[in-house]
Design an enzyme around this catalytic site. Structure first.
Site, short mmCIF file in Angstrom:
data_model
loop_
_atom_site.label_atom_id
_atom_site.label_comp_id
_atom_site.label_asym_id
_atom_site.label_seq_id
_atom_site.Cartn_x
_atom_site.Cartn_y
_atom_site.Cartn_z
N PHE A 12 19.97 -15.99 -28.25
CA PHE A 12 19.29 -14.88 -28.92
C PHE A 12 20.29 -13.93 -29.61
CE2 PHE A 12 17.50 -10.49 -27.66
CZ PHE A 12 16.90 -10.28 -28.89
N THR A 37 21.64 -24.96 -23.71
CA THR A 37 20.72 -24.99 -22.56
C THR A 37 19.32 -24.73 -23.11
OG1 THR A 37 20.79 -22.60 -22.17
CG2 THR A 37 22.53 -23.93 -21.13
N ASP A 60 30.26 -27.03 -22.77
CA ASP A 60 30.06 -26.11 -21.65
C ASP A 60 31.33 -25.25 -21.47
OD1 ASP A 60 29.75 -24.96 -19.12
OD2 ASP A 60 28.75 -26.72 -18.30
N GLU A 85 23.99 -17.43 -18.49
CA GLU A 85 22.61 -17.51 -18.01
C GLU A 85 22.15 -16.06 -17.99
OE1 GLU A 85 20.66 -19.97 -17.45
OE2 GLU A 85 22.09 -21.61 -17.60
N THR A 131 26.21 -6.44 -19.82
CA THR A 131 24.91 -5.78 -19.74
C THR A 131 24.98 -4.47 -18.95
OG1 THR A 131 22.76 -6.01 -18.62
CG2 THR A 131 24.53 -7.35 -17.77
N ASP A 132 24.03 -3.58 -19.22
CA ASP A 132 23.97 -2.34 -18.43
C ASP A 132 23.46 -2.60 -17.00
OD1 ASP A 132 21.30 -2.90 -18.99
OD2 ASP A 132 20.80 -0.90 -19.72
N GLU A 133 22.95 -3.83 -16.76
CA GLU A 133 22.37 -4.11 -15.44
C GLU A 133 23.43 -4.12 -14.34
OE1 GLU A 133 19.24 -7.07 -15.42
OE2 GLU A 133 18.85 -6.74 -17.54
N TYR A 156 21.65 -12.25 -11.27
CA TYR A 156 22.12 -12.18 -12.66
C TYR A 156 23.13 -11.04 -12.82
CZ TYR A 156 22.13 -10.62 -17.55
OH TYR A 156 22.53 -10.20 -18.80
N LYS A 160 27.19 -11.10 -13.70
CA LYS A 160 27.77 -10.43 -14.87
C LYS A 160 28.80 -9.40 -14.42
CE LYS A 160 26.93 -10.77 -18.74
NZ LYS A 160 27.46 -11.65 -19.81
N ASN A 186 17.76 -5.84 -25.25
CA ASN A 186 17.62 -6.12 -26.68
C ASN A 186 16.23 -6.70 -26.98
OD1 ASN A 186 20.80 -7.11 -28.09
ND2 ASN A 186 20.45 -5.72 -26.41
N LEU A 196 10.36 -10.21 -21.56
CA LEU A 196 9.10 -9.46 -21.69
C LEU A 196 8.50 -9.46 -23.10
CD1 LEU A 196 7.11 -7.46 -20.16
CD2 LEU A 196 8.43 -5.67 -21.25
N HIS A 290 13.54 -5.39 -8.01
CA HIS A 290 13.29 -4.91 -9.38
C HIS A 290 13.94 -3.54 -9.62
CE1 HIS A 290 9.91 -4.67 -12.67
NE2 HIS A 290 11.13 -4.56 -13.18
P1 NAD Z 1 20.40 -16.21 -24.17
O1 NAD Z 1 20.00 -16.72 -22.83
O2 NAD Z 1 19.37 -16.09 -25.24
O3 NAD Z 1 21.57 -17.12 -24.77
C1 NAD Z 1 22.62 -17.61 -23.99
C2 NAD Z 1 23.31 -18.72 -24.77
O4 NAD Z 1 24.41 -19.20 -23.97
C3 NAD Z 1 22.42 -19.93 -25.05
O5 NAD Z 1 22.58 -20.35 -26.39
C4 NAD Z 1 22.91 -20.98 -24.08
O6 NAD Z 1 22.75 -22.32 -24.57
C5 NAD Z 1 24.37 -20.60 -23.96
N1 NAD Z 1 24.96 -21.07 -22.69
C6 NAD Z 1 24.44 -20.92 -21.44
N2 NAD Z 1 25.25 -21.50 -20.53
C7 NAD Z 1 26.31 -22.01 -21.22
C8 NAD Z 1 27.47 -22.71 -20.85
N3 NAD Z 1 27.72 -23.01 -19.56
N4 NAD Z 1 28.36 -23.06 -21.81
C9 NAD Z 1 28.12 -22.78 -23.11
N5 NAD Z 1 27.01 -22.12 -23.52
C10 NAD Z 1 26.12 -21.74 -22.59
O7 NAD Z 1 21.11 -14.84 -23.88
P2 NAD Z 1 21.17 -13.50 -24.76
O8 NAD Z 1 20.01 -12.66 -24.42
O9 NAD Z 1 21.44 -13.85 -26.17
O10 NAD Z 1 22.46 -12.80 -24.12
C11 NAD Z 1 23.75 -13.06 -24.64
C12 NAD Z 1 24.77 -12.25 -23.85
O11 NAD Z 1 24.46 -10.86 -23.95
C13 NAD Z 1 24.77 -12.58 -22.36
O12 NAD Z 1 26.10 -12.56 -21.91
C14 NAD Z 1 23.97 -11.45 -21.73
O13 NAD Z 1 24.40 -11.20 -20.41
C15 NAD Z 1 24.31 -10.30 -22.66
N6 NAD Z 1 23.28 -9.25 -22.77
C16 NAD Z 1 21.97 -9.57 -23.05
C17 NAD Z 1 21.03 -8.54 -23.20
C18 NAD Z 1 19.59 -8.84 -23.55
O14 NAD Z 1 18.77 -7.92 -23.55
N7 NAD Z 1 19.22 -10.07 -23.89
C19 NAD Z 1 21.42 -7.21 -23.04
C20 NAD Z 1 22.76 -6.92 -22.76
C21 NAD Z 1 23.69 -7.95 -22.63
P1 TYD Z 2 13.08 -8.71 -18.97
O1 TYD Z 2 12.70 -8.90 -20.39
O2 TYD Z 2 13.10 -9.90 -18.06
O3 TYD Z 2 14.49 -7.96 -18.95
P2 TYD Z 2 15.31 -7.32 -17.71
O4 TYD Z 2 14.69 -7.70 -16.43
O5 TYD Z 2 16.64 -7.96 -17.88
O6 TYD Z 2 15.30 -5.85 -17.95
O7 TYD Z 2 12.09 -7.67 -18.31
C1 TYD Z 2 11.93 -6.36 -18.86
C2 TYD Z 2 11.04 -5.58 -17.92
O8 TYD Z 2 9.73 -6.17 -17.94
C3 TYD Z 2 11.48 -5.62 -16.47
O9 TYD Z 2 11.20 -4.36 -15.87
C4 TYD Z 2 10.61 -6.69 -15.84
C5 TYD Z 2 9.31 -6.59 -16.64
N1 TYD Z 2 8.58 -7.87 -16.80
C6 TYD Z 2 7.22 -7.93 -16.45
O10 TYD Z 2 6.61 -6.94 -16.03
N2 TYD Z 2 6.56 -9.12 -16.61
C7 TYD Z 2 7.18 -10.24 -17.08
O11 TYD Z 2 6.53 -11.33 -17.17
C8 TYD Z 2 8.57 -10.15 -17.45
C9 TYD Z 2 9.30 -11.36 -17.97
C10 TYD Z 2 9.23 -8.94 -17.30
#
Ligand code: NAD
Ligand code: TYD
Length: 348
Positions: A12, A37, A60, A85, A131-133, A156, A160, A186, A196, A290
């Site tokens: 993403f 993946t 990988d 992941e 991540t902020d998590e 998770y 991280k 994001n 979500l 949660h």
């Molecule tokens: P995503 O799950 O959409 O994408 C992860 C990508 O990594 C995928 O393309 C997957 O194929 C690849 N991948 C997974 N395991 C792999 C491996 N072993 N080797 C090579 N590639 C592999 O994740 P995202 O939401 O795009 O997040 C990207 C990064 O940003 C992550 O590090 C995540 O922790 C961080 N992040 C995400 C968010 C969010 O809201 N999505 C917020 C803050 C930080």
């Molecule tokens: P999510 O998109 O999984 O992001 P994160 O847990 O990393 O913040 O979830 C965002 C919020 O939405 C989180 O508080 C969990 C909640 N949630 C639901 O209530 N139902 C759902 O089916 C999902 C996937 C998330």
């Protein structure tokens, strides 16, 4: 040419970062390493896949020999590391794969960078996207900053947090030039519909239940993915080596209020009577561990590097819903196969 390795570029956020860099910097060669993946999809990069300054490698990050060879063959000078992941619910079911990819995978990249760059660290950078998590949870007030102590609660966020510590340890121990950024939730195009916002847009379209965990009062700080990609661009070029940057949308929503905005927007764009889909809201058992609230204070990034989010949330959500409605084929492709088993198992 500057040779830059971006990991997780088919996911993403990674696909938005790859697109931005490939289009904006014709003098950079972007090498995208992704294992493809369930969350990685080359459809996310169709529009740029034939550009001369772009190379995709399926592999990988845990495979140290492969990573080492990529550094040598492509003379990698900088890394933007996003591969991970990334879904909390999956980490609750399968923590091992999170420890493997997020911790050992990061370590494999760090070690390869350290050994390849050796003592010539000029113009080198290992930029780790986190991540902020990792900061755990907030109560009703206060914000996470770069100085907040780590306190992860899910497998998770624990994985991280561990990867962040390894990155910092390589800076402290080997002087590896690193930067870390920790971003809030994001949203936007190409997000896998297990998170979500895309999950609920898809379910509203298909008149399926909207599974809200607990009482729906948990709070998240939402940032438009292209604004995150722009922050990454800025930090990559102007960030200070060894520093951490907190990135956030200054845009907090209780889940239940966000769900209502999604319902309103989807119903409007589908020409349904306002509120039609509210009946789909279904409160279900809360997620284990949660976190109650995440919220970022991004003052450092704003003051030092001049970044700010470009979009108001309502505008970003409308653009996002429009994208999912226009790209039904993408959604159908990624929600076939394994996704159906995941969905059944998760929401049974
Ligand atoms: P995503 O799950 O959409 O994408 C992860 C990508 O990594 C995928 O393309 C997957 O194929 C690849 N991948 C997974 N395991 C792999 C491996 N072993 N080797 C090579 N590639 C592999 O994740 P995202 O939401 O795009 O997040 C990207 C990064 O940003 C992550 O590090 C995540 O922790 C961080 N992040 C995400 C968010 C969010 O809201 N999505 C917020 C803050 C930080
Ligand atoms: P999510 O998109 O999984 O992001 P994160 O847990 O990393 O913040 O979830 C965002 C919020 O939405 C989180 O508080 C969990 C909640 N949630 C639901 O209530 N139902 C759902 O089916 C999902 C996937 C998330």
């Amino acid at each position: 040419m500057r040779n830059i390795l971006i990991t997780g570029g088919a996911g993403f956020i990674g696909s938005h970062v790859v697109r931005l860099f490939v289009k904006k910097y014709s003098d950079y060669h972007i090498i995208n390493l992704d294992a493809l993946t369930y969350a990685g999809n080359l459809e996310n990069l169709r529009d740029i896949e034939n550009r001369l300054n772009y190379t995709f490698i399926k592999g990988d990050i845990c495979n140290y020999d492969l990573v080492k060879n990529i550094f040598q063959e492509y003379k990698i000078e900088a890394v933007i590391h996003l591969a991970a992941e990334s879904h909390v619910d999956r980490s609750i079911k399968d923590p091992f794969s999170f420890a493997k990819t997020n911790i050992l995978g990061t370590l494999s990249l760090l070690q390869a960078a350290k050994n390849y760059w050796k003592s010539n660290l000029n113009n080198k950078l290992f930029y780790h996207i986190s991540t902020d998590e990792v900061y755990g949870t907030l109560g009703n007030s206060g914000f996470f900053t770069e100085n907040t102590a780590y306190d992860p609660h899910s497998p998770y966020s624990a994985s991280k947090a561990s990867s962040d510590h390894f990155v910092r340890a390589f800076y402290d121990t080997y002087n590896l030039p690193i930067i870390v950024s920790n971003c809030s939730n994001n949203y936007g195009s190409y997000q896998f519909p297990e998170k979500l916002i895309p999950l609920f847009i898809n379910n509203i379209c298909n008149n399926k239940p909207l599974p809200v965990y607990g009482n729906g009062e948990n709070v998240r700080d939402w940032l438009y993915v292209e604004d995150h990609a722009k922050a990454i661009d800025l930090i990559f070029h102007k960030g200070k080596i060894g520093d951490t940057y907190a990135i956030g949308g200054c845009n907090e929503w209780r889940n239940i209020d966000l769900v209502k905005v999604l319902i309103k927007t989807v119903d409007k764009l589908l020409g349904r009577t306002e509120g039609t889909s509210e009946k789909l809201i279904t409160f279900i058992k809360d997620r284990a561990g949660h976190d109650y609230r995440y919220a970022i204070d991004a003052t450092k990034l704003k003051d030092e590097l001049g970044w700010k989010p470009s979009l108001q949330f309502e505008e970003g959500i409308e653009k996002t819903v429009q994208w999912y409605l226009k790209n039904r084929d993408w959604v159908d492709n990624v929600t076939s196969g394994d996704y159906l088993n995941y969905y059944k198992e998760m929401y049974k």
